[in-house]
Scaffold this motif. Structure first.
Motif, PDB file in Angstrom:
ATOM      1  N   ASP A 431     -14.719  -5.570  -1.020  1.00 54.80           N
ATOM      2  CA  ASP A 431     -13.792  -6.724  -0.975  1.00 54.80           C
ATOM      3  C   ASP A 431     -12.186  -6.525  -1.316  1.00 54.80           C
ATOM      4  N   ILE A 432     -11.991  -5.940  -2.450  1.00 53.64           N
ATOM      5  CA  ILE A 432     -10.628  -6.418  -3.015  1.00 53.64           C
ATOM      6  C   ILE A 432      -9.749  -6.153  -2.254  1.00 53.64           C
ATOM      7  N   THR A 433     -10.090  -4.451  -1.799  1.00 55.14           N
ATOM      8  CA  THR A 433      -8.934  -3.402  -1.700  1.00 55.14           C
ATOM      9  C   THR A 433      -8.436  -3.901   0.235  1.00 55.14           C
ATOM     10  N   ALA A 434      -9.944  -4.751   0.449  1.00 56.37           N
ATOM     11  CA  ALA A 434     -10.231  -4.902   2.190  1.00 56.37           C
ATOM     12  C   ALA A 434     -10.218  -3.368   3.005  1.00 56.37           C
ATOM     13  N   GLY A 435     -11.137  -2.201   2.618  1.00 60.64           N
ATOM     14  CA  GLY A 435     -11.047  -0.949   2.926  1.00 60.64           C
ATOM     15  C   GLY A 435      -9.741  -0.031   3.186  1.00 60.64           C
ATOM     16  N   ALA A 436      -8.693  -0.641   1.754  1.00 59.08           N
ATOM     17  CA  ALA A 436      -8.014   0.512   2.036  1.00 59.08           C
ATOM     18  C   ALA A 436      -8.957   2.070   1.111  1.00 59.08           C
ATOM     19  N   GLU A 437      -8.596   3.243   1.977  1.00 66.12           N
ATOM     20  CA  GLU A 437      -9.691   3.936   1.505  1.00 66.12           C
ATOM     21  C   GLU A 437      -8.244   4.506   0.423  1.00 66.12           C
ATOM     22  N   ASP A 438      -7.250   4.360   0.162  1.00 68.90           N
ATOM     23  CA  ASP A 438      -6.040   5.389  -1.176  1.00 68.90           C
ATOM     24  C   ASP A 438      -6.157   4.384  -2.505  1.00 68.90           C
ATOM     25  N   GLN A 439      -6.735   3.231  -1.936  1.00 73.96           N
ATOM     26  CA  GLN A 439      -6.905   1.904  -3.256  1.00 73.96           C
ATOM     27  C   GLN A 439      -8.225   2.700  -3.554  1.00 73.96           C
ATOM     28  N   THR A 440      -9.338   2.469  -2.766  1.00 74.24           N
ATOM     29  CA  THR A 440     -10.366   2.581  -3.090  1.00 74.24           C
ATOM     30  C   THR A 440     -11.154   3.735  -3.543  1.00 74.24           C
ATOM     31  N   LEU A 441     -10.710   4.860  -3.447  1.00 70.41           N
ATOM     32  CA  LEU A 441      -9.983   6.565  -4.416  1.00 70.41           C
ATOM     33  C   LEU A 441     -10.158   6.439  -5.716  1.00 70.41           C
ATOM     34  N   ARG A 442      -8.721   5.183  -5.639  1.00 65.32           N
ATOM     35  CA  ARG A 442      -7.907   5.274  -6.983  1.00 65.32           C
ATOM     36  C   ARG A 442      -9.049   4.988  -8.450  1.00 65.32           C
TER      37      ARG A 442
END
Length: 584
Positions: A431-442
């Motif tokens: 929800d917070i990252t809107a699916g951005a993978e780099d942010q999600t992994l971090r």
């Protein structure tokens, strides 16, 4: 794979094992040495929904237990694609009112929705269900009733039914509405009304009584031809000769009339209340469930039990009634109305083992709901709790059985998420990252610094399901949007206690930067402010202070009073941005 029942005492077996015991015993009595036959029936008249899935999962689970015990099993799924197209379903993309011209034709003679890659209506809706059954690990033999009827597979059974039409009529007459002299000659219903699908499947068979196709001027006929001109079943059999099998019919839609020899004619089918028991006898079905709408007095399962015995010299299957499956916030599902969730819809937001578990853990006669709303997070929490109990061997036997049936079949284990992080955490991050993978992994790698995540593949497919849930099921107004700039007005209005609570939180960020650490921190700040130790047990007053503190943080971070769990939200926002938004 060993049977689930082998790990349980005989007094603690689950519902699947109990039915498997019955099915094996009955199969050995009826057909020793032959494969055990269980059956399901699905009509591809529209989207095949999650209620229809119970028609498959109930015999699948029983068949799988029988296989685990070393028996050969055939799970037949009859695709009722030779049924009439009853109505144009609502909410089907690429379908408009013009499809009404096809009402009365076999489903395989109706065009597929616009843009479909499939040759007809039935194949279009079968395809999505077939893909879902594959993902769910359901092993079955599919039977197209169009192919069966057009190939003349049931010719002898049809001729037999026509020869015994008076006997069939007598069975059906036991359940028809009768005139009640005490009510002044009016009709007194002797049965509950059968479901709409059953009524319409029987309607128009040259009959006055829509329940069973009886009472036409030429007598009762259990067979219905499709018109040789317009292909519709709006036909009336006007005569039939047993010796020559010569049959005459007329079509009320286009006026076409035809004389055929039934021993050579394949373009038609038995009416439903005769068709179903005929198949029980033909296939030797030992186990087949039926919905509550087919189990009331006078309905197809009840009447079929008498017809299979008295007409086809067969035996009715062991047939548990199964209850409805609901959706959180939705009424009873109907595939003819469209717009109801299908197994494919559910598998976009939940993993196959979880969906299997929902059907395995409840007895067939127990209704349950499948969550497409926030409740899915609680379901996943419950599932993860069960997994932990299985791992530490503290699980109850029936729950262990349901878990085993959910995670694998006799053929092997279903694909699993290697590192199943909490669904609610993954959903919050998505929800917070809107699916951005780099942010999600971090963010996910910071949940547990002692064992950081190194690849998103470790949390797939659960992560993908959580992302799909956020993007398809959560309204835009409920999505989390982190502020770009500090709320200076709110920060400036804080009293000394409010400012001190933020100071304590910011002071502890670095030393508590993990999911568990931040949980301790956010719950501990109000305790410290109250002069208590950070591990003090909460009191009603302390809980009130915690709720006020949480609401303040949500307003400063996302401009709302609520949001994702605060520890997850803080990790997602990042320490530097948290400090800036909280006025550091």
């Amino acid at each position: 794979m060993p049977t689930v029942a082998q790990s349980q005492s005989t007094t603690e077996t689950d519902w699947v094992s109990r039915f498997a015991d019955e099915v094996i015993a009955e199969s050995e009595r009826r057909a020793p040495g032959k494969p055990v036959v269980v059956a399901s029936g699905l009509s591809p008249s529209g989207p095949i929904h999650l209620g229809n899935l119970r028609e498959v999962m109930t015999p699948h689970l029983v068949a799988d237990e029988v296989r685990r015990r070393g028996h050969t099993v055939r799970h037949l799924i009859s695709w009722d694609d030779y049924d009439r197209f009853r109505k144009v379903p609502n909410g089907v993309e690429g379908v408009d009112a013009s499809w009404a011209e096809h009402i009365g034709k076999p489903l395989t003679s109706v065009p597929a929705p616009a843009g479909s890659a499939y040759p007809n209506w039935a194949e279009h809706f079968k395809a999505a269900m077939t893909a879902s059954l594959d993902e769910l690990g359901v092993e079955y033999d599919g039977i197209s009733q169009t192919e069966q009827y057009l190939a003349g597979t049931y010719r002898e059974q049809i001729l037999h039914a026509m020869r015994h039409r008076a006997d069939i009529d007598a069975v059906l007459d036991r359940y028809r509405t009768k005139k009640d002299p005490a009510a002044g000659g009016g009709k007194k219903p002797q049965q509950k009304k059968v479901d709409e699908a059953e009524l319409e499947a029987e309607a128009g068979s040259g009959a006055a009584n829509e329940d069973d196709g009886s009472g036409g001027s030429a007598g009762y006929f259990p067979y219905k031809p499709y018109c040789g001109n317009c292909e519709k079943d709006l036909t009336t059999v006007t005569s039939y000769d047993d010796e020559s099998t010569e049959l005459n019919y007329t079509c009320s839609d286009c006026g076409f009339a035809e004389t055929v020899r039934l021993k050579e004619f394949n373009r038609g089918k038995l009416v439903w209340k005769v068709d179903w028991p005929m198949r029980w006898a033909y296939e030797g079905v030992i186990f087949e469930p039926s919905g509550v709408d087919h189990s009331s007095p006078g309905s197809s399962f009840v009447v079929g039990g008498q017809i299979v015995r008295e007409i086809f010299d067969g035996v009715q299957p062991i047939g548990p009634m199964y209850a409805f499956v609901g959706i959180s916030g939705m009424a009873k599902m109907s595939s003819s109305k469209g717009g109801v969730p299908t197994p494919a819809d559910a598998l976009k937001i939940m993993e196959a083992p979880l969906l299997r578990w929902l059907y395995a853990r409840r007895r067939p006669n127990q209704s349950f709901k499948i969550a497409f709303d926030q409740e899915i997070q609680r379901l996943y929490d419950e599932w993860d709790s069960l997994e932990r109990k299985v791992a530490d061997d503290s699980v109850l036997p029936a729950d262990a059985a349901a878990h085993s049936r959910a995670t694998g079949t006799a053929a092997g284990e279903l694909p699993r998420t290697p590192r199943p992080l909490p669904y609610r955490t993954l959903a919050s991050v998505a929800d917070i990252t809107a699916g951005a993978e780099d942010q999600t992994l971090r963010i996910l790698s910071e949940l547990d610094p002692s064992s950081p995540l190194t690849s998103l593949d470790e949390v797939r497919p659960r992560l993908d399901r959580a992302e799909n849930w956020i993007t398809t099921q959560v309204p835009a107004e409920a999505r989390t949007i982190v502020r770009d700039e500090p709320d200076k007005e709110l920060l400036g209005s804080l009293d000394e206690q409010g400012r001190e609570s933020l100071r304590l939180l910011l002071e502890g960020l670095d030393t508590h930067w993990s999911l568990d650490g931040l949980t301790t921190l956010v719950y501990g700040v109000p305790k410290v402010l109250a002069g208590l130790e950070a591990d003090a047990k909460p009191t009603p007053e302390l809980k009130t202070a915690q709720r006020s503190f949480f609401a303040l943080l949500y307003r400063l971070l996302v401009s709302r009073d609520t949001g994702p769990r605060l520890p997850t939200l803080l990790l997602a926002v990042g320490a530097d941005r948290v400090r800036r938004l909280l006025g550091a």
